[in-house]
Design a protein around this motif. Structure first.
Motif, PDB file in Angstrom:
ATOM      1  N   VAL A  45       5.377 -33.468  30.454  1.00  0.00           N
ATOM      2  CA  VAL A  45       6.126 -34.714  30.354  1.00  0.00           C
ATOM      3  C   VAL A  45       7.178 -34.773  31.465  1.00  0.00           C
ATOM      4  O   VAL A  45       7.401 -35.828  32.068  1.00  0.00           O
ATOM      5  CB  VAL A  45       6.766 -34.851  28.952  1.00  0.00           C
ATOM      6  N   CYS A  46       7.798 -33.634  31.765  1.00  0.00           N
ATOM      7  CA  CYS A  46       8.775 -33.576  32.871  1.00  0.00           C
ATOM      8  C   CYS A  46       8.110 -33.865  34.210  1.00  0.00           C
ATOM      9  O   CYS A  46       8.720 -34.480  35.086  1.00  0.00           O
ATOM     10  CB  CYS A  46       9.456 -32.210  32.913  1.00  0.00           C
ATOM     11  N   SER A  48       5.772 -35.964  34.670  1.00  0.00           N
ATOM     12  CA  SER A  48       5.757 -37.430  34.713  1.00  0.00           C
ATOM     13  C   SER A  48       7.141 -37.982  35.029  1.00  0.00           C
ATOM     14  O   SER A  48       7.271 -38.964  35.765  1.00  0.00           O
ATOM     15  CB  SER A  48       5.292 -37.995  33.376  1.00  0.00           C
ATOM     16  N   GLY A  49       8.162 -37.363  34.490  1.00  0.00           N
ATOM     17  CA  GLY A  49       9.526 -37.812  34.740  1.00  0.00           C
ATOM     18  C   GLY A  49       9.933 -37.658  36.193  1.00  0.00           C
ATOM     19  O   GLY A  49      10.561 -38.553  36.773  1.00  0.00           O
ATOM     20  N   PHE A  67      12.682 -38.069  30.240  1.00  0.00           N
ATOM     21  CA  PHE A  67      11.299 -37.990  29.769  1.00  0.00           C
ATOM     22  C   PHE A  67      11.134 -36.836  28.779  1.00  0.00           C
ATOM     23  O   PHE A  67      10.407 -36.959  27.798  1.00  0.00           O
ATOM     24  CB  PHE A  67      10.341 -37.825  30.951  1.00  0.00           C
ATOM     25  N   GLY A  71       9.881 -37.219  25.091  1.00  0.00           N
ATOM     26  CA  GLY A  71       8.687 -36.497  24.647  1.00  0.00           C
ATOM     27  C   GLY A  71       8.955 -35.682  23.388  1.00  0.00           C
ATOM     28  O   GLY A  71       8.136 -35.653  22.464  1.00  0.00           O
ATOM     29  N   GLY A  97       1.436 -36.708  28.936  1.00  0.00           N
ATOM     30  CA  GLY A  97       2.277 -36.306  30.060  1.00  0.00           C
ATOM     31  C   GLY A  97       1.477 -36.038  31.318  1.00  0.00           C
ATOM     32  O   GLY A  97       1.852 -36.469  32.414  1.00  0.00           O
TER      33      GLY A  97
END
Length: 148
Positions: A45-46, A48-49, A67, A71, A97
């Motif tokens: 997910v990070c 994606s962030g 993010f 998440g 993610g």
């Protein structure tokens, strides 16, 4: 011991020491809650962030942090909604993610090198302020663990 004559190596060693003490202490609770894959899910997910931050012009670390919190909240919401299959919530968020990160990376042509530097930083690049933040958060976590 010659290597410790450099300030950046002293900071790197101290940061590694603090993180090396805190991570296993927190990991015990994560494992007991049967959420050992949460770190993998939140790292994706990070990803994606960071990609979203670079794409939109927001500081990538702040975007990754937002993010990650989002998440984690989604994982908890899914875990409470689907109690019978609560472990699957982590796998769902991990997949989302990765997929979102791939899409955002595809949209951002040309920032691949900058992206990689945020994902794979260097412990020797830690500043005094970074070390203060790491130490403060480490002390806070240990206080919460030792004084429930």
């Amino acid at each position: 011991m010659e290597i410790f004559q450099y300030e950046f190596m002293q900071r790197a060693f101290l940061a590694g020491l603090v993180v090396g003490i805190i991570c296993p202490a927190v990991g015990l609770f994560v494992t007991l809650r049967r959420m050992s894959m949460i770190s993998d899910a939140l790292s994706h997910v990070c990803l994606s962030g960071v990609a979203a931050g670079l794409l939109t012009g927001v500081h990538p670390v702040l975007a990754a942090s937002a993010f990650a919190v989002g998440g984690a909240l989604l994982i908890e919401k899914l875990r409470s909604t689907f109690r019978t299959y609560s472990e699957l919530s982590i796998a769902v968020i991990l997949s989302v993610g990765v997929a979102l990160g791939a899409i955002l990376l595809g949209l951002g042509n040309g920032y691949n090198a900058n992206f990689m530097s945020y994902l794979f930083g260097s412990i020797v690049a830690i500043t005094n302020n970074d070390l203060k933040i790491i130490t403060l958060i480490g002390l806070l976590i240990m206080t919460l663990i030792l004084n429930p």
